[in-house]
Motif scaffolding. Structure first.
Motif, mmCIF file in Angstrom:
data_model
loop_
_atom_site.group_PDB
_atom_site.id
_atom_site.type_symbol
_atom_site.label_atom_id
_atom_site.label_comp_id
_atom_site.label_asym_id
_atom_site.label_seq_id
_atom_site.Cartn_x
_atom_site.Cartn_y
_atom_site.Cartn_z
ATOM 1 N N LEU A 107 0.805 -1.228 0.000
ATOM 2 C CA LEU A 107 0.000 0.000 0.000
ATOM 3 C C LEU A 107 0.840 1.281 0.000
ATOM 4 O O LEU A 107 0.298 2.378 -0.005
ATOM 5 N N THR A 108 2.161 1.153 -0.006
ATOM 6 C CA THR A 108 3.012 2.355 -0.017
ATOM 7 C C THR A 108 2.828 3.128 -1.318
ATOM 8 O O THR A 108 2.801 2.544 -2.404
ATOM 9 N N GLN A 109 2.718 4.427 -1.191
ATOM 10 C CA GLN A 109 2.583 5.279 -2.386
ATOM 11 C C GLN A 109 3.736 6.264 -2.518
ATOM 12 O O GLN A 109 3.675 7.182 -3.324
ATOM 13 N N ILE A 110 4.764 6.065 -1.705
ATOM 14 C CA ILE A 110 5.946 6.923 -1.802
ATOM 15 C C ILE A 110 7.182 6.037 -1.978
ATOM 16 O O ILE A 110 7.181 4.884 -1.544
ATOM 17 N N PRO A 111 8.221 6.563 -2.640
ATOM 18 C CA PRO A 111 9.418 5.748 -2.883
ATOM 19 C C PRO A 111 10.090 5.309 -1.584
ATOM 20 O O PRO A 111 9.936 5.960 -0.553
ATOM 21 N N ALA A 297 -9.408 -0.151 -4.931
ATOM 22 C CA ALA A 297 -8.325 -1.056 -4.516
ATOM 23 C C ALA A 297 -7.703 -0.551 -3.209
ATOM 24 O O ALA A 297 -7.519 -1.323 -2.253
ATOM 25 N N TYR A 298 -7.378 0.728 -3.171
ATOM 26 C CA TYR A 298 -6.733 1.269 -1.965
ATOM 27 C C TYR A 298 -7.705 1.323 -0.781
ATOM 28 O O TYR A 298 -7.322 1.012 0.345
ATOM 29 N N ASP A 299 -8.952 1.723 -1.049
ATOM 30 C CA ASP A 299 -9.931 1.795 0.044
ATOM 31 C C ASP A 299 -10.102 0.418 0.686
ATOM 32 O O ASP A 299 -10.103 0.283 1.914
ATOM 33 N N ILE A 300 -10.222 -0.588 -0.165
ATOM 34 C CA ILE A 300 -10.411 -1.948 0.347
ATOM 35 C C ILE A 300 -9.145 -2.453 1.017
ATOM 36 O O ILE A 300 -9.187 -3.083 2.079
ATOM 37 N N ALA A 303 -8.900 -0.675 4.377
ATOM 38 C CA ALA A 303 -9.983 -1.109 5.278
ATOM 39 C C ALA A 303 -9.652 -2.494 5.841
ATOM 40 O O ALA A 303 -9.832 -2.758 7.047
ATOM 41 N N SER A 304 -9.135 -3.349 4.975
ATOM 42 C CA SER A 304 -8.783 -4.699 5.406
ATOM 43 C C SER A 304 -7.609 -4.659 6.391
ATOM 44 O O SER A 304 -7.595 -5.377 7.399
ATOM 45 N N ALA A 305 -6.624 -3.803 6.101
ATOM 46 C CA ALA A 305 -5.473 -3.665 7.000
ATOM 47 C C ALA A 305 -5.927 -3.172 8.380
ATOM 48 O O ALA A 305 -5.493 -3.692 9.416
ATOM 49 N N ILE A 306 -6.803 -2.201 8.369
ATOM 50 C CA ILE A 306 -7.262 -1.609 9.635
ATOM 51 C C ILE A 306 -8.080 -2.616 10.445
ATOM 52 O O ILE A 306 -7.992 -2.664 11.672
ATOM 53 N N LYS A 307 -8.799 -3.446 9.717
ATOM 54 C CA LYS A 307 -9.560 -4.486 10.395
ATOM 55 C C LYS A 307 -8.626 -5.516 11.052
ATOM 56 O O LYS A 307 -8.862 -5.981 12.164
ATOM 57 N N GLN A 308 -7.547 -5.839 10.348
ATOM 58 C CA GLN A 308 -6.635 -6.883 10.853
ATOM 59 C C GLN A 308 -5.712 -6.382 11.952
ATOM 60 O O GLN A 308 -5.323 -7.141 12.836
ATOM 61 N N SER A 309 -5.329 -5.117 11.885
ATOM 62 C CA SER A 309 -4.327 -4.607 12.810
ATOM 63 C C SER A 309 -4.481 -3.085 12.913
ATOM 64 O O SER A 309 -3.717 -2.328 12.317
#
Ligand code: 173
Length: 322
Positions: A107-111, A297-300, A303-309
């Motif tokens: 999910l990183t959007q920076i180098p 894609a990013y929203d999901i 959201a999934s990451a936040i749900k898991q941790s």
């Protein structure tokens, strides 16, 4: 004459002493790859390993053990965690069995250079140290968005009725697009396509020729989403055992490896051209649909990451986003 003898002996002793000390100071690290040995990632890794070894005599050496034949891709994370090997070229999606957070790096959007400056890299390492007994060493792939490749044409972002090969990278997004998903390591994709077990698969923009998937692929859906994360990780105790000069040497070489990441931008456009030449058709949506697809894609993903941790995902989201 007599005066020379003790000198010679002294010289021999000194040489022996020196080489003894040099041996004690040289460490050899065992490295495996979760990706195929003939694939682009290992192709780019091995020259770096040779350079590390050539310049690191007496300090640090890397012994490349092999790819998925040595350790199955989804086991490589645990092998690093437990110290069965010292180092792996791996992606987080392959070691969610160690910790779910591993897959968040897509999910990183920076180098990665920016991640080192803004604190993201340290934040990653805090989690990798505490939860995976690993040191996150360097990211060697950037600017390689993932795509959906399929043999069933679509005219909108909807995978209803399609069986798609996945890893954890794509699961929530593809399910939200109504796909039936099947997890396999990369080594099983060709056969799954050939037997019609799957209609398509997720993979980055580059590398599908490495395992001949172009032979079994009709369409690529654009745009891409996320960024393929392929990195070197190391067993934490092994990392901590390095002497200061060994660690400094490794760090210098890791930064040199990351400095080569500009390669991936041209590789992506070359691979698009190569796919087109091989007869793979790009499926493109109108601008608004394409943007909604990517945003989804990013929203999901988040959201999934936040749900898991929740706590770690929250911290990462701030540090990884533009
Ligand atoms: O196997 C995969 O599709 C996958 O998860 C992945 C991750 C990073 C790079 C290439 C593939």
């Amino acid at each position: 004459m007599n005066a020379r003898i003790p000198k010679t002996i002294l010289a021999l002793l000194a040489a022996a002493g020196l080489s003894g000390a040099a041996c004690a100071q040289e460490v050899t690290l065992r490295l495996v790859s979760a990706f195929a040995e003939n694939g682009i990632y290992v192709q780019r890794l091995l020259p770096w390993v040779h350079k590390v070894n050539a310049e690191g005599k007496g300090v640090l050496q890397i012994n490349f053990i092999g790819g998925p034949k040595a350790i199955p891709p989804f086991e490589a994370g645990n092998a690093v965690k437990t110290g069965v090997v010292d180092m792996a070229l791996n992606t987080g999606a392959f070691y969610t069995n160690v910790m779910p957070e591993a897959d968040f790096l897509k999910l990183t959007q920076i180098p990665v250079a920016e991640q080192r400056r803004n604190g993201a890299f340290d934040a990653i390492n805090k989690v990798w140290n505490e939860k995976a007994n690993m040191q996150y060493l360097a990211r060697m792939v950037e600017n390689q968005p993932f795509h959906i490749y399929t043999n069933k044409k679509v005219d909108k972002p909807d995978l209803s009725g399609q069986k798609i090969r996945i890893t954890p990278v794509y699961r929530d997004f593809f399910q939200a697009l109504n796909a039936n998903v099947i997890t396999t390591p990369p080594g099983e994709v060709y056969t799954a396509l050939e037997r019609g077990v799957v209609d398509g698969y997720g993979w980055p923009i580059g590398g599908i020729f490495d395992l001949n998937w172009q032979e079994k692929t009709k369409y690529r859906i654009d745009p891409g989403f996320y960024d393929a994360e392929v990195s070197l990780v190391m067993n934490l105790p092994a990392y901590r055992r390095l002497t200061e000069p060994q660690r400094a040497y490794l760090h210098k070489q890791l930064l040199a490896l990351e400095a080569e990441n500009g390669f991936w931008v041209k590789y992506a456009s070359d691979e698009v051209a190569r796919q087109e030449k091989a007869g793979i058709q790009a499926i493109r949506f109108d601008a608004a649909t394409a943007k909604a697809f990517r945003d989804k894609a990013y929203d999901i993903g988040w959201a999934s990451a936040i749900k898991q941790s929740p706590e770690i995902a929250g911290r990462f989201k701030t540090l990884f986003s533009k």
